[in-house]
Write a protein that holds these residues in place. Structure first.
Motif, PDB file in Angstrom:
ATOM      1  N   LEU A  87     119.864 -31.769  -8.027  1.00 15.24           N
ATOM      2  CA  LEU A  87     120.351 -32.911  -8.678  1.00 15.24           C
ATOM      3  C   LEU A  87     121.115 -33.832  -7.948  1.00 15.24           C
ATOM      4  N   THR A  88     121.972 -33.303  -6.907  1.00 16.82           N
ATOM      5  CA  THR A  88     122.808 -34.081  -6.093  1.00 16.82           C
ATOM      6  C   THR A  88     121.864 -34.935  -5.009  1.00 16.82           C
ATOM      7  N   MET A 100     126.518 -35.018 -14.238  1.00 19.19           N
ATOM      8  CA  MET A 100     125.639 -33.800 -14.288  1.00 19.19           C
ATOM      9  C   MET A 100     125.864 -32.983 -12.913  1.00 19.19           C
ATOM     10  N   ILE A 101     125.959 -33.774 -11.678  1.00 14.53           N
ATOM     11  CA  ILE A 101     126.223 -33.032 -10.481  1.00 14.53           C
ATOM     12  C   ILE A 101     127.756 -32.624 -10.158  1.00 14.53           C
ATOM     13  N   LEU A 114     118.569 -41.543  -4.786  1.00 16.56           N
ATOM     14  CA  LEU A 114     118.393 -42.815  -6.074  1.00 16.56           C
ATOM     15  C   LEU A 114     119.665 -43.798  -5.480  1.00 16.56           C
ATOM     16  N   PRO A 143     122.177 -60.188  -8.870  1.00 18.50           N
ATOM     17  CA  PRO A 143     121.438 -61.020  -8.090  1.00 18.50           C
ATOM     18  C   PRO A 143     119.875 -61.160  -8.786  1.00 18.50           C
ATOM     19  N   VAL A 144     119.571 -59.892  -9.110  1.00 10.24           N
ATOM     20  CA  VAL A 144     118.324 -59.686  -9.452  1.00 10.24           C
ATOM     21  C   VAL A 144     117.662 -60.550 -10.582  1.00 10.24           C
ATOM     22  N   LEU A 152     126.502 -55.148  -8.266  1.00  8.29           N
ATOM     23  CA  LEU A 152     126.069 -55.921  -7.100  1.00  8.29           C
ATOM     24  C   LEU A 152     124.280 -56.176  -6.967  1.00  8.29           C
ATOM     25  N   LEU A 153     123.755 -54.899  -7.610  1.00 10.47           N
ATOM     26  CA  LEU A 153     122.534 -54.736  -7.914  1.00 10.47           C
ATOM     27  C   LEU A 153     121.785 -55.666  -8.697  1.00 10.47           C
ATOM     28  N   GLN A 202     126.595 -30.006 -18.330  1.00 13.61           N
ATOM     29  CA  GLN A 202     125.405 -30.766 -17.957  1.00 13.61           C
ATOM     30  C   GLN A 202     124.599 -31.450 -18.925  1.00 13.61           C
ATOM     31  N   LEU A 254     124.158 -44.007 -14.106  1.00 13.54           N
ATOM     32  CA  LEU A 254     124.422 -43.509 -12.790  1.00 13.54           C
ATOM     33  C   LEU A 254     125.844 -42.729 -12.981  1.00 13.54           C
ATOM     34  N   ARG A 282     130.317 -27.804 -13.250  1.00 10.03           N
ATOM     35  CA  ARG A 282     129.705 -26.585 -12.973  1.00 10.03           C
ATOM     36  C   ARG A 282     129.100 -25.998 -14.159  1.00 10.03           C
ATOM     37  N   LEU A 338     128.162 -50.767  -7.431  1.00  6.89           N
ATOM     38  CA  LEU A 338     127.016 -50.963  -6.842  1.00  6.89           C
ATOM     39  C   LEU A 338     125.966 -51.574  -7.754  1.00  6.89           C
ATOM     40  N   ALA A 372     133.137 -29.451  -9.639  1.00  7.21           N
ATOM     41  CA  ALA A 372     132.704 -29.048  -8.451  1.00  7.21           C
ATOM     42  C   ALA A 372     133.181 -30.200  -7.408  1.00  7.21           C
ATOM     43  N   VAL A 407     118.279 -51.586  -1.764  1.00  2.40           N
ATOM     44  CA  VAL A 407     117.865 -52.799  -2.500  1.00  2.40           C
ATOM     45  C   VAL A 407     118.777 -54.070  -2.904  1.00  2.40           C
ATOM     46  N   ALA A 408     119.942 -53.371  -2.991  1.00  4.83           N
ATOM     47  CA  ALA A 408     121.387 -54.371  -2.944  1.00  4.83           C
ATOM     48  C   ALA A 408     121.474 -55.047  -1.567  1.00  4.83           C
ATOM     49  N   PHE A 417     120.264 -37.561  -6.696  1.00  8.15           N
ATOM     50  CA  PHE A 417     121.087 -38.617  -7.140  1.00  8.15           C
ATOM     51  C   PHE A 417     121.388 -39.466  -5.743  1.00  8.15           C
ATOM     52  N   LEU A 475     119.066 -47.599  -4.180  1.00  7.86           N
ATOM     53  CA  LEU A 475     119.635 -48.970  -4.958  1.00  7.86           C
ATOM     54  C   LEU A 475     120.424 -49.559  -3.768  1.00  7.86           C
ATOM     55  N   ARG A 517     122.275 -27.672  -9.117  1.00 11.56           N
ATOM     56  CA  ARG A 517     123.299 -28.575  -8.972  1.00 11.56           C
ATOM     57  C   ARG A 517     122.840 -29.154  -7.518  1.00 11.56           C
ATOM     58  N   GLN A 542     118.626 -57.623  -0.747  1.00 10.62           N
ATOM     59  CA  GLN A 542     118.815 -59.019  -1.647  1.00 10.62           C
ATOM     60  C   GLN A 542     119.380 -60.080  -0.895  1.00 10.62           C
ATOM     61  N   ARG A 543     120.629 -59.822  -0.372  1.00 15.41           N
ATOM     62  CA  ARG A 543     121.373 -60.781   0.044  1.00 15.41           C
ATOM     63  C   ARG A 543     120.561 -61.962   0.829  1.00 15.41           C
ATOM     64  N   LEU A 549     129.985 -46.739  -8.105  1.00 14.39           N
ATOM     65  CA  LEU A 549     128.504 -46.702  -8.676  1.00 14.39           C
ATOM     66  C   LEU A 549     128.864 -47.910  -9.615  1.00 14.39           C
ATOM     67  N   MET A 609     127.520 -22.025 -14.093  1.00 10.89           N
ATOM     68  CA  MET A 609     126.233 -22.203 -13.181  1.00 10.89           C
ATOM     69  C   MET A 609     126.433 -21.448 -11.884  1.00 10.89           C
ATOM     70  N   LEU A 616     124.648 -39.315 -14.180  1.00 12.51           N
ATOM     71  CA  LEU A 616     124.010 -38.442 -13.404  1.00 12.51           C
ATOM     72  C   LEU A 616     125.109 -37.850 -12.367  1.00 12.51           C
ATOM     73  N   LEU A 617     126.311 -38.703 -11.998  1.00 17.70           N
ATOM     74  CA  LEU A 617     127.469 -38.202 -11.294  1.00 17.70           C
ATOM     75  C   LEU A 617     127.992 -36.974 -12.182  1.00 17.70           C
TER      76      LEU A 617
END
Lengths: 220, 677
Positions: free
Chosen positions: B658-659, A144-145, B665, A117-118, A113-114, A153, A138, A148, A110, A94, B672-673, B662, B669, B655, B676-677, A107, A209, A141-142
């Motif tokens: 889900l998008t 899955m979306i 989410l 630090p935590v 980065l996430l 999926q 992640l 098609r 991300l 898609a 949050v990222a 996603f 995130l 779909r 935190q800085r 992703l 789908m 998930l990507l």
């Protein structure tokens, strides 16, 4: 922990992530399944390596479960379904492959980065591992979306679960029960997916789908 | 405290008994008796606690969310409102018992939805709000109270107007709860602790506090009926059975006032001067608009509901004054204003219950709530007529009844405005005082109209002509608040003394501070600029003057020969449609002309038949509610528009769903990222 242990664990985790990227650009269902099998094998290796280097025998069970379920049972079953139902074997994305890859890379950025630090005070391995497994989740998930096809999926969902297992084996102290229950829930999900695929196929003669959606009387 | 909690648990048990009403032959007696008993117990506990210097009982129940628990606490403020709620509960149970039986006999079994199981739940919900000591328990109880009363409104679902009223009510109740939720969220942000004790310890900074004030005025105001959030109240309150209407109008609005006092005076710490100004402004608008609405109503119960709006306005004015004086560090004057507010809370709960009971009695006797179908009831229902007269006189603030004392105290506080330093406030208080005076005078006109049209004159329908006095339980239910109205009017000082612990808790002063000589029959607050009120003298003087007046009229006028026209235009004999009488609309017309034509766009239309035509001429009045035009209709259009847009979400592909998930989410995130800085 020895340097070798760290490096090997890190590498195996990276292989799992690499396979997630590979999943994103597959255009054929069978090669998709093959990549998925390889991801599961890499995960098995990670779990076994962690069990060996940490001396935690229960992780061997995790490795075994992963091997049997993810690397053998599910791919074989999906393979049979595809053959039996004569599913059209190409995947229609898609989202363009290039765009998907760009999204995937961002992703991963991300999640690094996430997580980094935590978990500043956790050990290096845990941090890397968490970042890797979040990326795998992640990317699943990507996937899955951005696909098609119903089968892809399902595979995307399974690879999300791989990411969870990767996190579980990396973090010391995760109880076995959790892994067991995750494994079984995936099994149940797989069975349900299988049944659904059959039913969808019986009703609508396709697993695309986009075509199925047109049966709802709505169009997007 | 254990006593209060077990009494509330007993109310829940009564609800179960009410649910089994079909099996138990005497269910209504058991439920109303048990409810009255539990209420009496709580009220007694609160009164004893207040007399002993203010109770301060706390209890932590291990229920609710696992790491929060339910904090309960009854301090002096809770105790004052516990008395108000449970006194209302006792009289409403007494009246409701008779009312239910009367309606049971006349209408047969299951005409209406169930009232018995919900009635104790409603009271339990109100009691729980008053003793809640954390935001979670408070909101849960608040919502419980709203839903119980909503179901009670729905119990008359066969009447054509009820579904609309119930729908509007649930929307406004949800809106109010949402505002309160946000307000408590803001209060708890500083420390993440939702208990009232923690909120009290950490007063929010100025910006957050301003937000909380606005949210509380919206949230509690929509429940209390502040204009322009009052639109649901005159629809929903009359729709319920009469004793429930009395509770909703006389008592539940007071729970909303409690929420305002709790947050504005207790949790928010030191007030800013403009809080009181805003509060007062809303109060004045509410008072004047409420009574103007009331003057245009023909439906007795709806008229009473609008009059509740007016009285809430007066109470909120008093709260605003108390805030202003608290911010100006003149605590004794603040105590005077707050005493006026609390006294008016008690007073209004008494006479509004009484008047709703009287409306219920009229409904039972004649089957009608329409003023234009009543009339002459003083001959058919003498006891109800006397009791309703007391209620009407009390709500019109006539001495020596309790309504007068409340208004008197309030005006003493208003007269203290020169003690303030802010010029804008001095001017505002003068304007508010004028508005309140106008509202009070109009309220008197409104109740002269209600009483005159319903009880005096000639019957306007066959049902009114054949009305019979209601049963003993209902009369007793009306007599209790009526007697209290007189007693509190003559001797208000002991009650204000009883409230003193609550005043000290909130403004750290009492209204009588610094006065050496304070007899119990004399009401002379410290800051009343030398004014004082003695109900006993008032009573004696008024009684003497009345006797003189009655004797004079009897001597000079009664036995005179009276001349009248032989063709009395239908006034001869009980004409079932005595259409030539002065009607409710006729009475309201001068005021409707003076105020209504601008505020409500009220218009009279005369339909005059052509000469020779035998049709009667007709006068019809149309008016529009500005609150509907300004608030409700734009809001409902906005909600509909949003709902249409949101409706698309209902029909997306898997779909897409889900998008969306996603993306949500990923956005979280990223947030949050970044943070935190």
């Amino acid at each position: 922990m020895s340097d070798l242990g760290y490096d090997a664990a890190h590498m195996l985790g990276a292989v799992v992530l690499l396979m997630s990227f590979a999943l994103l650009y597959q255009r054929r269902l069978f090669s998709l399944l093959n990549v998925f099998t390889m991801q599961a094998l890499a995960l098995t290796a990670t779990a076994a390596w962690q069990a060996y280097s940490h001396g935690e025998p229960h992780l061997y069970i995790t490795a075994l479960l992963t091997l049997v379920l993810k690397a053998i049972l599910i791919p074989v079953a999906l393979h049979r379904i595809i053959v039996k139902m004569k599913i059209h074997r190409s995947i229609e994305p898609a989202l363009g492959i290039g765009l998907t890859m760009v999204a995937g890379v961002s992703l991963v950025t991300l999640s690094i980065l996430l997580v980094l630090p935590v978990t500043a005070d956790a050990t290096a391995l845990t941090r890397e591992n968490l970042a890797l497994s979040l990326s795998v989740v992640l990317l699943g998930l990507l996937m899955m979306i951005s696909r098609r096809n119903a089968v892809s999926q399902v595979v995307g969902f399974m690879s999300i679960e791989n990411g969870l297992i990767l996190a579980a084996v990396g973090v010391a102290g995760m109880p076995l029960v959790v892994e067991m229950s995750v494994a079984f829930s995936v099994m149940v999900a797989f069975i349900i997916f299988g049944i659904f695929l059959f039913h969808i196929r019986e009703r609508f003669d396709t697993l695309d789908m986009q075509k199925i959606e047109s049966f709802r009387g709505e169009s997007d | 405290m254990g006593l209060v909690v077990s009494a509330i648990a007993f109310l829940f048990a009564m609800a179960v008994a009410g649910a089994a009403a079909k099996r138990l032959p005497q269910a209504s007696t058991v439920v109303y008796g048990g409810t009255a008993g539990a209420c009496a117990l709580i009220a007694l506990w609160a009164a004893v606690g207040l007399a002993g210097g203010g109770p301060d009982a706390a209890l932590v129940l291990p229920v609710g969310l696992p790491w929060i628990q339910a904090h309960l606490r009854a301090d002096a403020l809770s105790a004052v409102f516990l008395i108000v709620v449970n006194l209302g509960g006792i009289t409403a149970s007494l009246f409701g018992w008779g009312y239910e039986r009367a309606h049971h006999d006349s209408h047969g079994a299951s005409q209406d939805g169930p009232v018995l199981p919900l009635y104790p739940l409603f009271l339990a919900g109100m009691n729980m709000v008053l003793i809640a000591a954390d935001a979670f328990t408070f909101l849960l109880s608040w919502e419980f109270m709203s839903l119980a009363s909503w179901l009670l409104v729905l119990s008359t679902h066969r009447e054509p107007e009820t579904p609309k009223a119930a729908r509007l009510y649930i929307i406004m109740a949800s809106f109010g709860t949402a505002c309160l939720l946000l307000a408590f969220g803001v209060l708890a942000t500083a420390h993440g602790d939702y208990s009232f004790a923690a909120m009290r310890a950490h007063a929010p900074e100025a910006g957050a506090a301003a937000l909380v004030v606005v949210l509380i005025l919206l949230g509690a105001g929509s429940k209390a009926g502040l204009v322009p959030l009052h639109v649901w109240l005159p629809l929903a309150h009359p729709a319920a059975p009469s004793h429930v209407s009395a509770l909703m109008s006389g008592v539940m609005t007071k729970v909303a006032v409690y929420a305002m006092i709790r947050v504005l005076f207790d949790l928010l710490g030191e007030p800013d001067w403009w809080w009181g100004g805003v509060t007062m402004g809303f109060g004045a608008l509410t008072a004047v608009m409420g009574v103007l609405y009331a003057l245009m109503q023909d439906d007795v119960k709806r008229l009473l509901a609008y009059s509740t709006v007016e009285n809430i306005g007066a109470i909120v004015i008093a709260l605003g004054l108390a805030l202003v004086f608290k911010a100006a560090h003149t605590p004794v004057i603040a105590a005077l204003a707050l005493a006026a507010a609390l006294l008016h809370v008690v007073n209004h709960s008494l006479f509004k219950s009484l008047l709703f009971f009287a409306a219920g009695a009229m409904l039972t006797a004649t089957g009608s709530r329409d003023l234009n179908r009543l009339g002459g009831l003083i001959h058919r229902m003498p006891t109800t007529a006397v009791l309703a007269l007391i209620g009407a006189a009390a709500i019109s603030a006539l001495p020596p009844l309790n309504g007068f004392v409340g208004e008197w105290l309030l005006f003493q506080a208003i007269l203290n405005a020169p003690a303030l330093s802010e010029w804008s406030l001095k001017i505002e208080i003068a304007v508010v005082g004028a508005a309140l005076a106008l509202a009070t005078a109009l309220a008197a006109a409104c109740f002269v109209r209600l009483y005159g049209i319903a009880f005096l004159g000639r019957p306007r329908s066959r049902a009114a002509a054949e009305a019979v006095e209601v049963g003993r339980a209902m009369r007793l239910g009306m007599a209790v608040p009526a007697v209290l109205c007189v007693v509190l009017g003559v001797l208000p000082t002991p009650l204000i003394r009883l409230f003193e612990p609550a005043l000290r808790l909130l403004v750290e002063a009492g209204p009588f501070d610094g006065r050496a000589y304070q007899p119990w029959f004399w009401l002379a607050p410290t800051s009343a600029i030398g004014n004082s009120y003695n109900g006993l003298i008032m009573l004696v003087v008024i009684a003497l003057l009345s006797v003189v007046l009655v004797l004079g009229i009897h001597r000079k006028a009664s036995d005179r020969v009276r001349w009248s026209i032989p063709w009395g235009c239908g006034f001869d004999g009980p004409d079932p449609a005595a259409v030539t009488q002065y009607t409710a609309s006729s009475f309201g017309q001068p005021i409707r002309r003076a105020f209504g034509s601008t505020v409500f766009r009220a218009r009279d239309h005369v339909e005059m038949p052509a000469p020779g035509d035998t049709r009667p001429a007709r006068l019809s009045v149309t008016w529009t509610d500005p609150a509907w035009l300004v608030v409700v209709e734009p809001l409902s259009r906005a909600v509909t528009w949003l709902a249409d847009r949101a409706n698309r979400l209902q029909f997306m592909t898997i779909r897409r769903y889900l998008t969306l998930m996603f993306l949500a989410l990923v956005v979280l995130l990223v947030m949050v990222a970044v943070t935190q800085r």
